[in-house]
Design a protein around this motif. Structure first.
Motif, PDB file in Angstrom:
ATOM      1  N   UNK A 170      10.153  15.319  -5.791  1.00  0.00           N
ATOM      2  CA  UNK A 170       8.830  14.707  -5.649  1.00  0.00           C
ATOM      3  C   UNK A 170       8.486  13.863  -6.875  1.00  0.00           C
ATOM      4  N   UNK A 171       8.765  14.389  -8.051  1.00  0.00           N
ATOM      5  CA  UNK A 171       8.442  13.645  -9.271  1.00  0.00           C
ATOM      6  C   UNK A 171       9.305  12.392  -9.394  1.00  0.00           C
ATOM      7  N   UNK A 172      10.573  12.486  -9.000  1.00  0.00           N
ATOM      8  CA  UNK A 172      11.435  11.297  -9.014  1.00  0.00           C
ATOM      9  C   UNK A 172      10.925  10.236  -8.045  1.00  0.00           C
ATOM     10  N   UNK A 173      10.377  10.684  -6.917  1.00  0.00           N
ATOM     11  CA  UNK A 173       9.791   9.738  -5.962  1.00  0.00           C
ATOM     12  C   UNK A 173       8.613   8.994  -6.594  1.00  0.00           C
ATOM     13  N   UNK A 174       7.753   9.737  -7.282  1.00  0.00           N
ATOM     14  CA  UNK A 174       6.602   9.110  -7.947  1.00  0.00           C
ATOM     15  C   UNK A 174       7.080   8.133  -9.017  1.00  0.00           C
ATOM     16  N   UNK A 175       8.063   8.546  -9.797  1.00  0.00           N
ATOM     17  CA  UNK A 175       8.600   7.670 -10.840  1.00  0.00           C
ATOM     18  C   UNK A 175       9.177   6.393 -10.235  1.00  0.00           C
ATOM     19  N   UNK A 176       9.886   6.530  -9.130  1.00  0.00           N
ATOM     20  CA  UNK A 176      10.498   5.368  -8.484  1.00  0.00           C
ATOM     21  C   UNK A 176       9.434   4.402  -7.967  1.00  0.00           C
ATOM     22  N   UNK A 177       8.389   4.937  -7.363  1.00  0.00           N
ATOM     23  CA  UNK A 177       7.319   4.087  -6.845  1.00  0.00           C
ATOM     24  C   UNK A 177       6.614   3.350  -7.978  1.00  0.00           C
ATOM     25  N   UNK A 178       6.349   4.048  -9.057  1.00  0.00           N
ATOM     26  CA  UNK A 178       5.695   3.403 -10.201  1.00  0.00           C
ATOM     27  C   UNK A 178       6.585   2.307 -10.767  1.00  0.00           C
ATOM     28  N   UNK A 179       7.881   2.591 -10.868  1.00  0.00           N
ATOM     29  CA  UNK A 179       8.810   1.586 -11.392  1.00  0.00           C
ATOM     30  C   UNK A 179       8.862   0.354 -10.493  1.00  0.00           C
ATOM     31  N   UNK A 180       8.883   0.570  -9.180  1.00  0.00           N
ATOM     32  CA  UNK A 180       8.926  -0.558  -8.251  1.00  0.00           C
ATOM     33  C   UNK A 180       7.683  -1.432  -8.380  1.00  0.00           C
ATOM     34  N   UNK A 181       6.527  -0.793  -8.494  1.00  0.00           N
ATOM     35  CA  UNK A 181       5.291  -1.566  -8.638  1.00  0.00           C
ATOM     36  C   UNK A 181       5.265  -2.311  -9.973  1.00  0.00           C
ATOM     37  N   UNK A 182       5.717  -1.667 -11.026  1.00  0.00           N
ATOM     38  CA  UNK A 182       5.772  -2.341 -12.324  1.00  0.00           C
ATOM     39  C   UNK A 182       6.698  -3.549 -12.279  1.00  0.00           C
ATOM     40  N   UNK A 183       7.859  -3.368 -11.661  1.00  0.00           N
ATOM     41  CA  UNK A 183       8.820  -4.464 -11.575  1.00  0.00           C
ATOM     42  C   UNK A 183       8.291  -5.575 -10.685  1.00  0.00           C
ATOM     43  N   UNK A 184       7.621  -5.204  -9.603  1.00  0.00           N
ATOM     44  CA  UNK A 184       7.040  -6.220  -8.714  1.00  0.00           C
ATOM     45  C   UNK A 184       6.009  -7.063  -9.462  1.00  0.00           C
ATOM     46  N   UNK A 185       5.184  -6.421 -10.244  1.00  0.00           N
ATOM     47  CA  UNK A 185       4.193  -7.158 -11.026  1.00  0.00           C
ATOM     48  C   UNK A 185       4.877  -8.046 -12.058  1.00  0.00           C
TER      49      UNK A 185
END
Length: 333
Positions: A170-185
């Motif tokens: 679950x925590x890796x999922x949250x980390x991945x989502x945050x990373x994707x949004x950061x990279x998208x920005x």
């Protein structure tokens, strides 16, 4: 003669002046009346047009269900509109960036998950039930609530007899989502057109400014940056732009593994084997550059068909070389 002059009647200046003033006044009244008619006509036209337009919207239900989907881009000469668009996008991206979890908030989330784990352990892996996860949701803060939906909990839920999921997953999922949004920005900052894609020059600027943040590329000399950027960008466009449109969707960049490989170079302890297999690593780029120099016998920074035919063990056929030169001409770096 004097008698004749005395008999001539003197002109009535008062009457003449009065007549003249009345004539001018009548002309002004007629002009004012004409302008007034035009104003009335415009008012009536506006009134009936608004009624017709409003009535048409009421009669056609599609206006209520279909949102506006086209917004005209500012022309080159519309400087103010372009500046307004750029400023609006910058403010929007800043707002989206503030909505992301920072390192401190991620650490706090991990602490809460570990505190609310549901026994018993499976080996050394901590697990958590949905009820405990909801308790974490209430304490984690507003930014984290998007990650606690039931459908997200159900994805990693498999065969646990207690109906739990792995805290680490679950925590890796949250980390991945945050990373994707950061990279998208981060990628969107280089999207000059603001249409969700990057041109070749946009991606070149992104990678060029990314190089100093990658410790595994510290050994590269600045004079080599142009070739490295060209090597990296070519792989993105070769696979993600098969129709040769000259642009790539940011969504496609995030979905492929190329960006993961590139950002993997942030790891200071990356093994030598991983570097050798990573196209974007310094050893890989230097190897490609060395092969290119060995093929360029006349040192004109261009490869002819004859020079390219010596690539590898010389197994490229003439038909293959013809197709390569038809599809992608070699150019100066």
């Amino acid at each position: 003669m004097a008698a004749a002059e005395a008999q001539t009647p003197a002109p009535d200046w008062k009457q003449a002046l009065k007549s003249r003033l009345e004539a001018v006044a009548s002309q002004k009244v007629s002009k004012a009346t004409g302008q007034e008619l035009k104003d009335n006509e415009m008012d009536l036209f506006t009134k009936y047009y608004i009624e017709w337009r409003g009535g048409r919207k009421k009669n056609n239900q599609s206006y209520r269900s279909i949102p506006r989907f086209y917004y005209r881009l500012p022309a080159e000469g519309e400087i103010l509109l372009q500046k307004l668009r750029e400023e609006s996008r910058a403010v929007f991206l800043q707002r989206k960036s503030r909505e992301l979890l920072d390192n401190e908030e991620l650490q706090n989330l991990w602490f809460l998950l570990d505190k609310h784990q549901t026994p018993p352990l499976i080996g050394e892996e901590a697990m958590i039930h949905y009820e405990n996860l909801l308790e974490v949701k209430e304490k984690a803060g507003q930014k984290c609530k998007q990650f606690f939906a039931a459908k997200i909990f159900a994805k990693p839920l498999h065969n646990d007899p207690y109906g739990r999921i792995s805290i680490m997953q679950f925590f890796n999922y949250v980390m991945r989502k945050v990373w994707l949004h950061q990279t998208r920005i981060g990628l969107s900052l280089y999207d000059v057109a603001g249409q969700g894609y990057l041109r070749e020059s946009d991606l070149e600027n992104y990678i060029l400014e990314l190089i100093p943040t990658l410790p595994q590329l510290d050994s590269l000399e600045k004079s080599f940056y142009s070739f490295y950027v060209c090597t990296a960008v070519r792989k993105f466009f070769f696979f993600l732009d098969p129709l040769r449109t000259g642009k790539i969707k940011i969504q496609d960049i995030l979905a492929c593994s190329f960006l993961d490989d590139l950002l993997e170079l942030r790891d200071e302890e990356l093994s030598k084997e991983s570097q050798e297999s990573n196209w974007f690593s310094a050893p890989s780029a230097l190897r490609v550059y060395g092969q290119y120099l060995n093929l360029d016998k006349d040192h004109n920074e261009m490869l002819s068909k004859e020079e390219l035919s010596r690539y590898g063990t010389g197994t490229l056929t003439g038909m293959c070389l013809d197709r390569v030169f038809q599809e992608c001409l070699t150019y100066h770096v």
